[in-house]
Design a protein around this motif. Structure first.
Motif, mmCIF file in Angstrom:
data_model
loop_
_atom_site.group_PDB
_atom_site.id
_atom_site.type_symbol
_atom_site.label_atom_id
_atom_site.label_comp_id
_atom_site.label_asym_id
_atom_site.label_seq_id
_atom_site.Cartn_x
_atom_site.Cartn_y
_atom_site.Cartn_z
ATOM 1 N N UNK A 136 2.372 11.038 7.258
ATOM 2 C CA UNK A 136 2.817 11.461 5.924
ATOM 3 C C UNK A 136 2.552 10.395 4.865
ATOM 4 N N UNK A 137 2.253 9.174 5.259
ATOM 5 C CA UNK A 137 1.921 8.089 4.326
ATOM 6 C C UNK A 137 0.482 8.269 3.863
ATOM 7 N N UNK A 138 0.283 8.754 2.661
ATOM 8 C CA UNK A 138 -1.060 9.046 2.158
ATOM 9 C C UNK A 138 -1.673 7.865 1.404
ATOM 10 N N UNK A 139 -0.866 6.854 1.064
ATOM 11 C CA UNK A 139 -1.351 5.683 0.345
ATOM 12 C C UNK A 139 -1.181 4.457 1.219
ATOM 13 N N UNK A 140 -2.244 3.658 1.337
ATOM 14 C CA UNK A 140 -2.172 2.414 2.099
ATOM 15 C C UNK A 140 -1.703 1.305 1.170
ATOM 16 N N UNK A 141 -0.651 0.604 1.566
ATOM 17 C CA UNK A 141 -0.119 -0.514 0.798
ATOM 18 C C UNK A 141 -0.073 -1.735 1.717
ATOM 19 N N UNK A 142 -0.839 -2.764 1.354
ATOM 20 C CA UNK A 142 -0.881 -3.987 2.156
ATOM 21 C C UNK A 142 0.213 -4.938 1.685
ATOM 22 N N UNK A 143 1.032 -5.368 2.627
ATOM 23 C CA UNK A 143 2.123 -6.293 2.304
ATOM 24 C C UNK A 143 1.604 -7.704 2.069
ATOM 25 N N UNK A 144 0.458 -8.036 2.652
ATOM 26 C CA UNK A 144 -0.061 -9.404 2.554
ATOM 27 C C UNK A 144 -0.822 -9.643 1.244
ATOM 28 N N UNK A 145 -1.807 -8.769 0.944
ATOM 29 C CA UNK A 145 -2.632 -9.026 -0.246
ATOM 30 C C UNK A 145 -2.296 -8.099 -1.424
ATOM 31 N N UNK A 146 -1.442 -7.087 -1.207
ATOM 32 C CA UNK A 146 -1.015 -6.214 -2.293
ATOM 33 C C UNK A 146 -1.969 -5.075 -2.609
ATOM 34 N N UNK A 147 -2.953 -4.829 -1.755
ATOM 35 C CA UNK A 147 -3.912 -3.740 -1.975
ATOM 36 C C UNK A 147 -3.209 -2.388 -1.882
ATOM 37 N N UNK A 148 -3.447 -1.518 -2.860
ATOM 38 C CA UNK A 148 -2.910 -0.167 -2.854
ATOM 39 C C UNK A 148 -4.097 0.773 -3.000
ATOM 40 N N UNK A 149 -4.271 1.644 -2.002
ATOM 41 C CA UNK A 149 -5.462 2.486 -1.935
ATOM 42 C C UNK A 149 -5.139 3.747 -1.157
ATOM 43 N N UNK A 150 -5.821 4.832 -1.444
ATOM 44 C CA UNK A 150 -5.679 6.039 -0.647
ATOM 45 C C UNK A 150 -6.025 5.701 0.800
ATOM 46 N N UNK A 151 -5.274 6.219 1.757
ATOM 47 C CA UNK A 151 -5.461 5.833 3.155
ATOM 48 C C UNK A 151 -6.831 6.218 3.682
ATOM 49 N N UNK A 152 -7.381 7.360 3.225
ATOM 50 C CA UNK A 152 -8.695 7.799 3.694
ATOM 51 C C UNK A 152 -9.810 6.932 3.114
ATOM 52 N N UNK A 153 -9.664 6.524 1.871
ATOM 53 C CA UNK A 153 -10.651 5.633 1.245
ATOM 54 C C UNK A 153 -10.617 4.277 1.943
ATOM 55 N N UNK A 154 -9.423 3.786 2.241
ATOM 56 C CA UNK A 154 -9.281 2.526 2.956
ATOM 57 C C UNK A 154 -9.955 2.600 4.325
ATOM 58 N N UNK A 155 -9.724 3.684 5.053
ATOM 59 C CA UNK A 155 -10.341 3.856 6.375
ATOM 60 C C UNK A 155 -11.858 3.949 6.259
ATOM 61 N N UNK A 156 -12.354 4.620 5.221
ATOM 62 C CA UNK A 156 -13.801 4.740 5.022
ATOM 63 C C UNK A 156 -14.433 3.373 4.759
ATOM 64 N N UNK A 157 -13.763 2.536 3.990
ATOM 65 C CA UNK A 157 -14.266 1.182 3.724
ATOM 66 C C UNK A 157 -14.267 0.367 5.020
ATOM 67 N N UNK A 158 -13.204 0.493 5.805
ATOM 68 C CA UNK A 158 -13.135 -0.215 7.087
ATOM 69 C C UNK A 158 -14.260 0.220 8.021
ATOM 70 N N UNK A 159 -14.533 1.512 8.069
ATOM 71 C CA UNK A 159 -15.601 2.012 8.942
ATOM 72 C C UNK A 159 -16.979 1.596 8.429
#
Length: 186
Positions: A136-159
């Motif tokens: 249900x978490x649709x937005x990725x929020x990084x606690x370390x660097x503060x990045x806020x991004x749509x979870x699918x866009x984040x996964x696409x960048x990782x891939x």
């Protein structure tokens, strides 16, 4: 890319014809005709899905020089009741299979990311991996660097960056620094 949703589009008609088939007497001429109608609808749904898969895989293999594909456990995902119909209707396994053989035709470098690589949970900015992330978490929020991004866009960048980081990921996974990584190209 919009999903074709062949089954969803024909579901009402399929349900009606299936009911008609169920009401017929076994061995009757009416049952034979109802079975032929039902078979024709199922064949049409399959053909629409296959055509969409061919179009997508042809476009991807001709337009790109490198593609990273995630090795998902589709059989396991289909066992989840809330995802089963949508995943089956998408025909993800067919697209993956077609990408594998068409990549050789068009000189596409097809890289298959490891099934256990947490592309959704890994920050594309600082490479930190979250412990838990619900569906249900649709937005990725990084606690370390503060990045806020749509979870699918984040996964696409990782891939997309998987081939550059695969060796480090395998070394961290096996906990043996400098250990050779298994091959990542399909």
């Amino acid at each position: 890319i919009k999903a074709v949703k062949a089954l969803q589009r024909h579901e009402t008609k399929l349900r009606r014809v299936n009911k008609t088939f169920a009401r017929t007497k076994p061995g009757s001429v009416g049952r034979r005709k109802a079975k032929a109608r039902l078979t024709k609808i199922h064949a049409h749904i399959g053909n629409v899905r296959l055509h969409a898969a061919h179009e997508l895989s042809a476009w991807l293999t001709q337009a790109l020089t490198r593609l990273t594909m995630e090795d998902l456990n589709i059989v396991g995902m289909v066992q989840l009741r809330n995802l089963a119909k949508a995943l089956s209707d998408a025909g993800m396994g067919t697209v993956g299979r077609q990408l594998e053989y068409k990549s050789g035709w068009y000189n596409l470098e097809l890289v298959v990311a490891d099934r256990w690589f947490a592309s959704t949970k890994t920050c594309s900015g600082c490479r930190t991996v979250k412990e838990e992330m619900g569906l249900d978490e649709r937005t990725y929020r990084c606690a370390k660097c503060g990045l806020v991004l749509d979870r699918d866009v984040n996964a696409a960048i990782d891939l997309a960056t998987w081939p550059e980081h695969a060796d480090a990921w395998y070394a961290a996974r096996t906990k043996k620094p400098g250990a050779p990584a298994p091959p990542i190209a399909a």
